[in-house]
Design a protein around this motif. Sequence first.
Motif, PDB file in Angstrom:
ATOM      1  N   ARG A 162      -4.045 -36.017  10.444  1.00  0.00           N
ATOM      2  CA  ARG A 162      -4.972 -35.472  11.431  1.00  0.00           C
ATOM      3  C   ARG A 162      -4.631 -34.002  11.739  1.00  0.00           C
ATOM      4  O   ARG A 162      -5.508 -33.137  11.782  1.00  0.00           O
ATOM      5  CB  ARG A 162      -4.827 -36.323  12.698  1.00  0.00           C
ATOM      6  CG  ARG A 162      -5.834 -36.060  13.754  1.00  0.00           C
ATOM      7  CD  ARG A 162      -5.535 -36.922  14.974  1.00  0.00           C
ATOM      8  NE  ARG A 162      -6.395 -36.513  16.040  1.00  0.00           N
ATOM      9  CZ  ARG A 162      -7.640 -36.913  16.171  1.00  0.00           C
ATOM     10  NH1 ARG A 162      -8.138 -37.793  15.337  1.00  0.00           N
ATOM     11  NH2 ARG A 162      -8.410 -36.445  17.118  1.00  0.00           N
ATOM     12  N   GLN A 163      -3.326 -33.777  11.927  1.00  0.00           N
ATOM     13  CA  GLN A 163      -2.872 -32.418  12.249  1.00  0.00           C
ATOM     14  C   GLN A 163      -3.173 -31.455  11.093  1.00  0.00           C
ATOM     15  O   GLN A 163      -3.534 -30.309  11.314  1.00  0.00           O
ATOM     16  CB  GLN A 163      -1.359 -32.466  12.547  1.00  0.00           C
ATOM     17  CG  GLN A 163      -0.827 -31.280  13.298  1.00  0.00           C
ATOM     18  CD  GLN A 163      -1.147 -31.356  14.782  1.00  0.00           C
ATOM     19  OE1 GLN A 163      -2.130 -31.961  15.194  1.00  0.00           O
ATOM     20  NE2 GLN A 163      -0.320 -30.721  15.594  1.00  0.00           N
ATOM     21  N   HIS A 165      -5.682 -31.669   8.940  1.00  0.00           N
ATOM     22  CA  HIS A 165      -7.116 -31.318   8.943  1.00  0.00           C
ATOM     23  C   HIS A 165      -7.456 -30.409  10.117  1.00  0.00           C
ATOM     24  O   HIS A 165      -8.276 -29.497   9.995  1.00  0.00           O
ATOM     25  CB  HIS A 165      -7.970 -32.592   8.974  1.00  0.00           C
ATOM     26  CG  HIS A 165      -7.881 -33.393   7.713  1.00  0.00           C
ATOM     27  ND1 HIS A 165      -8.041 -32.834   6.469  1.00  0.00           N
ATOM     28  CD2 HIS A 165      -7.645 -34.715   7.498  1.00  0.00           C
ATOM     29  CE1 HIS A 165      -7.904 -33.770   5.538  1.00  0.00           C
ATOM     30  NE2 HIS A 165      -7.656 -34.920   6.139  1.00  0.00           N
ATOM     31  N   ARG A 166      -6.789 -30.628  11.240  1.00  0.00           N
ATOM     32  CA  ARG A 166      -7.036 -29.760  12.396  1.00  0.00           C
ATOM     33  C   ARG A 166      -6.605 -28.333  12.063  1.00  0.00           C
ATOM     34  O   ARG A 166      -7.320 -27.375  12.347  1.00  0.00           O
ATOM     35  CB  ARG A 166      -6.269 -30.284  13.615  1.00  0.00           C
ATOM     36  CG  ARG A 166      -6.405 -29.365  14.826  1.00  0.00           C
ATOM     37  CD  ARG A 166      -5.622 -29.868  16.016  1.00  0.00           C
ATOM     38  NE  ARG A 166      -6.282 -30.992  16.652  1.00  0.00           N
ATOM     39  CZ  ARG A 166      -5.634 -32.012  17.198  1.00  0.00           C
ATOM     40  NH1 ARG A 166      -4.327 -32.046  17.165  1.00  0.00           N
ATOM     41  NH2 ARG A 166      -6.305 -32.981  17.780  1.00  0.00           N
ATOM     42  N   LEU A 171     -11.058 -30.961  11.139  1.00  0.00           N
ATOM     43  CA  LEU A 171     -10.929 -32.257  11.808  1.00  0.00           C
ATOM     44  C   LEU A 171     -12.279 -32.802  12.280  1.00  0.00           C
ATOM     45  O   LEU A 171     -12.537 -34.002  12.215  1.00  0.00           O
ATOM     46  CB  LEU A 171      -9.949 -32.155  12.987  1.00  0.00           C
ATOM     47  CG  LEU A 171      -9.608 -33.480  13.660  1.00  0.00           C
ATOM     48  CD1 LEU A 171      -9.031 -34.462  12.658  1.00  0.00           C
ATOM     49  CD2 LEU A 171      -8.635 -33.280  14.805  1.00  0.00           C
ATOM     50  N   THR A 175     -13.588 -37.533   9.515  1.00  0.00           N
ATOM     51  CA  THR A 175     -13.457 -38.549  10.563  1.00  0.00           C
ATOM     52  C   THR A 175     -13.125 -39.936  10.026  1.00  0.00           C
ATOM     53  O   THR A 175     -12.958 -40.867  10.791  1.00  0.00           O
ATOM     54  CB  THR A 175     -14.784 -38.665  11.343  1.00  0.00           C
ATOM     55  OG1 THR A 175     -15.838 -38.872  10.372  1.00  0.00           O
ATOM     56  CG2 THR A 175     -15.082 -37.402  12.143  1.00  0.00           C
ATOM     57  N   PHE A 196      -9.423 -42.247  14.062  1.00  0.00           N
ATOM     58  CA  PHE A 196     -10.333 -42.225  12.912  1.00  0.00           C
ATOM     59  C   PHE A 196     -11.201 -43.479  12.857  1.00  0.00           C
ATOM     60  O   PHE A 196     -10.857 -44.531  13.399  1.00  0.00           O
ATOM     61  CB  PHE A 196      -9.533 -42.103  11.608  1.00  0.00           C
ATOM     62  CG  PHE A 196      -8.904 -40.756  11.418  1.00  0.00           C
ATOM     63  CD1 PHE A 196      -9.676 -39.663  11.051  1.00  0.00           C
ATOM     64  CD2 PHE A 196      -7.544 -40.573  11.636  1.00  0.00           C
ATOM     65  CE1 PHE A 196      -9.097 -38.409  10.887  1.00  0.00           C
ATOM     66  CE2 PHE A 196      -6.963 -39.323  11.480  1.00  0.00           C
ATOM     67  CZ  PHE A 196      -7.740 -38.243  11.106  1.00  0.00           C
ATOM     68  N   ALA A 223     -10.910 -38.300   5.613  1.00  0.00           N
ATOM     69  CA  ALA A 223      -9.635 -37.692   6.016  1.00  0.00           C
ATOM     70  C   ALA A 223      -8.525 -38.161   5.094  1.00  0.00           C
ATOM     71  O   ALA A 223      -7.572 -37.435   4.839  1.00  0.00           O
ATOM     72  CB  ALA A 223      -9.315 -38.051   7.458  1.00  0.00           C
TER      73      ALA A 223
END
Length: 511
Positions: A162-163, A165-166, A171, A175, A196, A223
């Motif tokens: 997640r981090q 993609h952020r 992000l 999803t 997600f 993701a």
Amino acid sequence: MTTKFRQADWAEPLIFELSNKGRIGYQFPPLEPEINDSLDPENLVPEALQRREAPNLPELSEIQVLRHYMHLSQMNYGVNSGLIYPLGSCTMKYNPIINEVLASHPKVTGLHPMQDDETAQGILKLLYTLKGYFLEVTGMDDATLQPAAGAQGEWTGIMLIRQHHRDNGELEKRTEIIIPDSGHGTNPASAHMAGFKTVEIQSNDSGTVDLDALTAAAGPQTAGLMLTNPNTIGVFEDQITEISEIVHDAGGLMYYDGANLNAIMGWCRPGDMGFDVIHSNLHKTFSTPHGGGGPGSGPVGVKEFLADFLPVPDIVEDGGVYSLDWDKPKSIGKVHGFYGNVNVVLKAYSYMVTMGGEGLKESSELSVLNANYVSRKLKDLKGYELTYDPEKPRKHEAALSASPMLNDTGVSALYVSKKLLDYGLHAPTTYFPLIVPEALMIEPTESEPVESLDAFIEAMTEINELAYENPVELLSAPHNTAVTKLDEVKAAHPKTICLSWRRFCQIMSDE
Ligand SMILES: *Cc1c(COP(=O)(O)O)cnc(C)c1O
């Protein structure tokens, strides 16, 4: 005393029932007030916090207490007491005693987690070294040892994705996490908890990932993919390179659920298969006792490009000096107090050091041999079948199906598992994985000698015969256990289940 909710056939008295007023089972030396008055507990504890009444503790002699707990331990089943513990996916292997010796050494137990780094060099060095071994086995570049279990490792790993993609500003659009229907139940839960949406894809006829289904599911919204390999039916994903390519081409990352590395240690590495993140259960693959909710350890390994996101603190080494590094601005933060379940990590360290690289490799070989020995002997019996390509070799575990037995005799997998208890054996994992109907998931592990495997095969063979000749006897099993057949409906009913002796039961009976 409330006995209302207790099992009628539970023969072992509670320790409270054994109590006899005035019987003493301890000896304390008398306090010596002349040495230091302030050590008197009545002076140490503020009056407002002192008890008004003595606690209602059972009063027994020392030998009674010893016998009570010894008996309870004997009613339990463990790797050290039973002939075989073939609990697929849970990897109940032998835990060498030397692991416990290291983990309970006074030089370890006497440490305090708040100590300065310079006074805790030994433990930091052990943890740092273990991290290195973990990277070596998995083929990753960096790792955290903090997560306390496999599921927490998964969640940590997905938070790293997640981090990532952020950090890339993606992000918002990425999803979805793709998970094959053969995935472990914790996978979708972890992905969901990390925010997600999970997308399930069906397995193909060989029980492996269906490439067409994966291609259709992967896209700019992906993701990542979570995968167990060998998968939960014990089969190696032989198209793993293609799978990695599809996911990476879509911009997603590859997550490896390495709870059990038993089949592959020393033979191949997730890092070489194209995975970006992995967790492994030290409390499965690398021995260390587990079960019953005890402490675990699920370290997470990553490829270099994700290392900045790992939890703080990181253990670092500079010129032979070890320290905890908190300076990681992009980190996802802390995922466990102090440095995780250090005690479990140490047992895994001891296991790896005593086994050595060659030993780990050989243990993988033996665990695969054992799983195939058992599943090959059982698959041709009338009541069982090996679904999904029975000729294909299994890795460290095999998911047998009792569907033929259910169809022919009405005896389901549940009753096979219950009857095994009468033989003094532990049941396999039952009804998992979900893609195998009437699943009996068998993982003998490398610990078992051939005599144990043969005893298990013999029991499974007899149960098979019994199902066809006298199914009624099977339906009331187990008969030889401390607690016989449980009322599963009642056990699932929140009003009647009572897990503590008095207070809780009292409240419920009062209601
Ligand atoms: C056991 C297991 C997990 C979960 O590990 P816990 O320590 O129980 O949280 C995840 N994936 C697989 C494949 C497992 O076997």
